[in-house]
Design an enzyme around this catalytic site. Structure first.
Site, PDB file in Angstrom:
ATOM      1  N   ASP A 146       4.225   7.660  -3.213  1.00  0.00           N
ATOM      2  CA  ASP A 146       3.818   6.800  -2.003  1.00  0.00           C
ATOM      3  C   ASP A 146       4.867   7.525  -0.789  1.00  0.00           C
ATOM      4  O   ASP A 146       4.995   8.672  -0.919  1.00  0.00           O
ATOM      5  CB  ASP A 146       4.368   5.248  -2.285  1.00  0.00           C
ATOM      6  CG  ASP A 146       3.554   4.520  -1.477  1.00  0.00           C
ATOM      7  OD1 ASP A 146       3.675   4.435  -0.338  1.00  0.00           O
ATOM      8  OD2 ASP A 146       2.491   3.677  -1.774  1.00  0.00           O
ATOM      9  N   HIS A 217       6.009   1.343   3.017  1.00  0.00           N
ATOM     10  CA  HIS A 217       4.870   1.152   1.992  1.00  0.00           C
ATOM     11  C   HIS A 217       5.496   1.455   0.741  1.00  0.00           C
ATOM     12  O   HIS A 217       5.339   0.786  -0.289  1.00  0.00           O
ATOM     13  CB  HIS A 217       3.798   2.128   2.513  1.00  0.00           C
ATOM     14  CG  HIS A 217       2.619   1.566   1.710  1.00  0.00           C
ATOM     15  ND1 HIS A 217       2.245   2.428   0.532  1.00  0.00           N
ATOM     16  CD2 HIS A 217       1.558   0.789   1.909  1.00  0.00           C
ATOM     17  CE1 HIS A 217       0.938   1.730   0.150  1.00  0.00           C
ATOM     18  NE2 HIS A 217       0.595   1.084   1.005  1.00  0.00           N
ATOM     19  N   SER A 529      -3.148  -2.338  -1.993  1.00  0.00           N
ATOM     20  CA  SER A 529      -1.833  -1.505  -2.099  1.00  0.00           C
ATOM     21  C   SER A 529      -0.755  -2.274  -2.859  1.00  0.00           C
ATOM     22  O   SER A 529       0.201  -1.920  -3.554  1.00  0.00           O
ATOM     23  CB  SER A 529      -1.217  -1.141  -0.950  1.00  0.00           C
ATOM     24  OG  SER A 529      -1.798  -0.215  -0.446  1.00  0.00           O
TER      25      SER A 529
END
Ligand SMILES: *[C@@H]1O[C@H](CO)[C@@H](O)[C@H](O)[C@H]1NC(C)=O
Ligand SMILES: *[C@@H]1O[C@H](CO)[C@@H](O)[C@H](O)[C@H]1NC(C)=O
Ligand SMILES: *[C@@H]1O[C@H](CO)[C@@H](O)[C@H](O)[C@H]1NC(C)=O
Ligand SMILES: *[C@@H]1O[C@H](CO)[C@@H](O)[C@H](O)[C@H]1NC(C)=O
Ligand SMILES: *[C@@H]1O[C@H](CO)[C@@H](O)[C@H](O)[C@H]1NC(C)=O
Ligand SMILES: *[C@@H]1O[C@H](CO)[C@@H](O)[C@H](O)[C@H]1NC(C)=O
Ligand SMILES: *[C@@H]1O[C@H](CO)[C@@H](O)[C@H](O)[C@H]1NC(C)=O
Ligand SMILES: *[C@@H]1O[C@H](CO)[C@@H](O)[C@H](O)[C@H]1NC(C)=O
Length: 749
Positions: A146, A217, A529
């Site tokens: 990520d 994220h 996600s």
């Protein structure tokens, strides 16, 4: 400039109701200032900010109290926002509001600490089931691919963690704002890959050339999978994290992702979590698919997000047969604000306002001309906006209404909406509540029949009683997988809506009004996600509990034990259609970690089975090698599209012709229960089809024994239809469920 300040808007602190003594206590506020109003006498903004604090110290008598504490500047901000953070009392804050340049202030915390609820929702508990059976995942290593990590987050501290498993070969790579002492027994590896970015543009400067997360994220998904016990705990709170940053502000290239996954396998990760997807590309150009194939061949399962392009069919990503493809669902947590009308009627509405404000006894207006809340010009005519609550009906898009109300500086709004999208959005920048049409009618009736209608609203309430739950998120992408239709996808549903997890404190997470941004250590985010790392954490613990299970066996255990029913005992609903969710929306159902620990039977598959599947795909030699890596693997003497998979899809390729088609599937199921067991088939045939199974009983004498059966589906198309085959243990409690999908093949996919 002094902004009008409505006396009804009270900032309340948690301690205010707790203890009167506490009124003099200070809290940290983030204060937004208008830099264009900075007087010329100040050399720079920092000087301005510190002088502002000094002038408060001088003007508020109680400022220096008997404990010698005083208002204090914490940070000056000048780039991402203009203003500062400061420790202030209520009086000092009130004084600040009268100073030139003041725009707004609020406490520097967006969401109150709540233990992340998804591990409870998944019924994970310390005394029985998967948590104790896997030692909370302490022997497994989850690789997260990520945007990197914020290593200082308490979620990644290693309190209570035993020594790092000896087999770990990965590194903690130093870089910008990142050194080796930032890894520990929880965050055991941190690496970054950006040669692809540099290859694409050698002149680019990587601003954060390290595994440090500047996006948020990566930190969020890592803490979902394996965050330690903290404000929000991960699914596998003792699992080890190895972070591979391949997504940079300067770009995200598949070449970097492949390099990262390649390294991760060498390092010894057990499980991979990827919450990224590419635009539709054939399997042999799809980096995630290709690298996941390689990982699977080495015994490492990849959990990947289905994407958020739902609810149309065929929107799903990461649908390769060797990936665990995860859809996203709502949990039973609701975020609320309570609306109290002047007549005493209380209505609990939806609200995610990230601030502890209270709206007291303010005028409510309902005016048909304004109730679209779509015109800033019209709303600007509302008299005394900062003391007015407006009713916005469902005639317009909620987020546009929110923005318009916010810009018009109205105090609050009551939104009447039943659009399910509203409940996924983590953006709620203006005080307000969302209520349904029935409640809306009551509110409007009250307003129309009162001389001086008023209302109050309180915010930041959470409830763990939403029903039904789980519900498939409308945005969760739907199967079938365009890159390969022969396996039904997604595989499973996991929590993915408004999930609380760790976040870099310097990345803006949400906003209030149109120009005020908030940051926080823990924030809510929605999407597949967030679902993929839930599944990754569960899969990792299954691997810890059953080290001998292959990636296929782990996925099978999760799929065949998934829950088809919600917390009302009815089939799980798809929020898009408000009807029963299909396997193309939620796969086999909502993941049930404790049942997955003990599935009874598994559908296993070997690397050779996957090669045989690849052989059936009519790839060119080049394409085949792209995925399978070496031509030494290219033994296609036994091609087979009939992978031993725990779900079934029969494709109707004869569009427009109403003829009966037949498809046979051969499956082999391994007994992973304790010993002898007998299973009987129970079938629910899809509409317009006949399903038969042979044999109808599977008799096992021993653990690890394999038995095979044939499933024959005769069907007439060409519509989507759904069924089930469930193997039910006699004198036992295992049920092994597999969805059956009949799907037309749509040409334009
Ligand atoms: C790593 O960085 C931290 C914080 O900047 C510092 O305290 C620590 O001494 C550094 N460790 C090493 C080995 O450089
Ligand atoms: C990268 O940094 C160098 C030196 O700071 C600068 O000269 C160059 O213009 C930068 N390149 C880009 C693409 O920003
Ligand atoms: C409704 O709003 C319009 C536009 O501001 C205004 O002209 C009108 O007087 C309002 N109606 C009532 C009943 O307040
Ligand atoms: C609106 O909300 C009320 C209270 O929560 C509930 O009883 C009612 O069923 C809801 N109406 C609709 C149409 O959803
Ligand atoms: C592969 O080619 C064979 C023979 O041309 C054909 O029968 C089969 O349907 C093809 N398979 C796929 C997956 O396209
Ligand atoms: C190819 O695989 C089959 C079994 O699937 C085996 O019998 C055969 O010997 C293999 N051929 C080569 C060249 O390895
Ligand atoms: C319907 O079936 C006929 C005969 O098998 C075939 O020629 C025709 O192409 C089919 N039509 C479609 C739309 O598949
Ligand atoms: C299954 O049955 C066994 C023994 O009857 C029991 O110990 C176990 O708790 C049951 N499992 C579930 C999930 O009901």
């Amino acid at each position: 400039m002094v902004l009008p300040y409505c006396i009804h808007l009270l900032f309340i602190s948690w301690f205010l109701s707790a203890h009167m003594l506490a009124i003099a206590q200070r809290s940290t506020y983030i204060v937004h200032m208008d830099k264009t109003l900075m007087p010329n006498v100040f050399a720079d903004h920092h000087h301005w900010h510190s002088s502002t604090i000094d002038s408060i110290k001088a003007s508020v008598p109680s400022s220096v109290d008997r404990f010698h504490s005083a208002p204090k500047l914490v940070y000056s901000y000048d780039n991402v926002l203009h203003g500062f953070s400061a420790v202030l009392s209520q009086d000092e804050l009130a004084a600040l509001k009268n100073l030139p340049g003041f725009i707004s202030a609020y406490k520097d915390r967006t969401v109150e600490p709540h233990t992340t609820h998804t591990s409870d929702f998944l019924k994970l508990n310390p005394s029985s089931g998967l948590w104790p059976a896997s030692g909370l995942g302490q022997d497994v290593i989850i690789g997260v691919f990520d945007s990197g990590i914020w290593p200082e987050s308490v979620s990644f501290q290693d309190d209570g963690m035993p020594e790092i498993p000896k087999r770990w070969k990965g590194i903690c790579k130093p870089g910008t704002q990142f050194n080796t002492s930032m890894c520990n027994k929880k965050l055991i590896g941190a690496n970054y890959f950006n040669k692809g970015i540099l290859a694409n543009d050698p002149t680019v400067n990587i601003s954060m050339n390290s595994a440090r997360d500047t996006d948020g994220h990566g930190t969020h998904v890592a803490s979902i999978a394996a965050g330690n016990f903290a404000k929000a705990r991960g699914v596998a709170p003792r699992a080890r994290l190895a972070v591979y940053k391949f997504s940079f502000k300067e770009g995200t290239f598949t070449s970097d992702l492949i390099a990262a996954m390649d390294q991760a396998v060498a390092d010894g990760v057990d499980m991979m979590s990827i919450s990224f997807g590419s635009r539709f590309v054939p399997m042999y150009e799809d980096a995630i698919s290709i690298a996941s194939f390689g990982a699977m061949m080495k015994g490492v399962l990849v959990s990947a997000s289905a994407g958020n392009r739902g609810p149309d069919t065929g929107t799903l990503k990461n649908g390769s047969p060797w990936i665990l493809c995860v859809a996203s669902g709502h949990t039973d947590r609701t975020f609320a604000g309570t609306l109290t009308l002047g007549n005493g009627l209380k209505i609990r509405g939806w609200s995610l306002l990230p601030a502890r404000v209270i709206v007291m006894d303010s005028t409510v207006i309902y005016n048909k001309t304004l109730s679209n809340c779509d015109s800033g010009e019209l709303l600007s005519q509302v008299p005394d906006p900062e003391c007015t609550i407006i009713i916005c009906d469902e005639s317009w898009d909620f987020s546009d209404q929110m923005l318009t109300v916010s810009r018009a500086r109205l105090k609050a709004a009551i939104f009447i909406s039943e659009d399910p999208g509203v409940f996924r959005s983590a953006s709620f920048p203006n005080p307000g509540v969302v209520i349904n049409k029935t409640e809306g009618k009551q509110v409007i009736s009250y307003v129309q029949n009162s001389v001086a209608p008023t209302a109050s609203i309180t915010f930041q309430e959470t409830y763990l009683d939403a029903k039904p739950a789980p519900v498939v998120a409308a945005s969760s992408a739907r199967g079938p997988s365009r890159s390969y239709l022969g396996i039904a996808k997604p595989d499973i549903l996991a929590p993915g809506v408004l999930i609380l997890a760790a976040y870099p404190p310097n990345v803006f997470a949400t906003s209030i009004g149109t120009n005020i941004e908030l940051s926080s250590d823990y924030i809510l985010e929605s999407g597949t996600s967030m679902a993929a790392p839930h599944a990754a954490g569960i899969a990792a613990m299954l691997k810890a509990a059953h080290p001998e299970w292959s990636p296929s066996a782990i996925r099978s255990a999760m799929m065949t034990t998934a829950d088809p029913l919600d917390n009302t005992g009815k089939p799980i609903i798809d929020s898009d259609i408000n009807r029963e969710a299909t396997p193309l929306a939620m796969g086999s159902g909502h993941v049930n970690p404790n049942r997955a620990l003990d599935p009874g039977l598994v559908y296993d598959a070997t690397p050779q089975d996957y090669l045989n599947l690849l052989c059936s795909m009519n790839f060119t030699e080049e394409q085949f090698k792209t995925i399978a890596r070496s031509s030494a693997n290219h033994n296609c003497s036994d091609p087979s599209a009939d992978l031993n998979y725990p779900s079934f899809i029969a494709l109707y390729s004869n569009e427009g012709n109403y003829t009966w088609l037949e498809q046979k599937f051969r499956r082999t199921v391994t007994n992973v229960g304790q010993g002898a067991a007998t299973y009987k088939a129970k079938i629910k045939a899809p509409k317009n089809s006949k399903v038969s199974v042979s044999p109808q009983t599977l008799v096992y004498k021993n653990k690890n024994e394999k038995q095979s059966y044939t499933l024959t589906i005769r069907y007439i198309g060409p519509n989507w239809n759904y069924g089930l085959i469930t193997w039910v243990e006699e004198n036992g409690n295992h049920t092994v469920r597999s969805p059956i999908v009949i799907s037309p093949i749509i040409d334009h996919w």
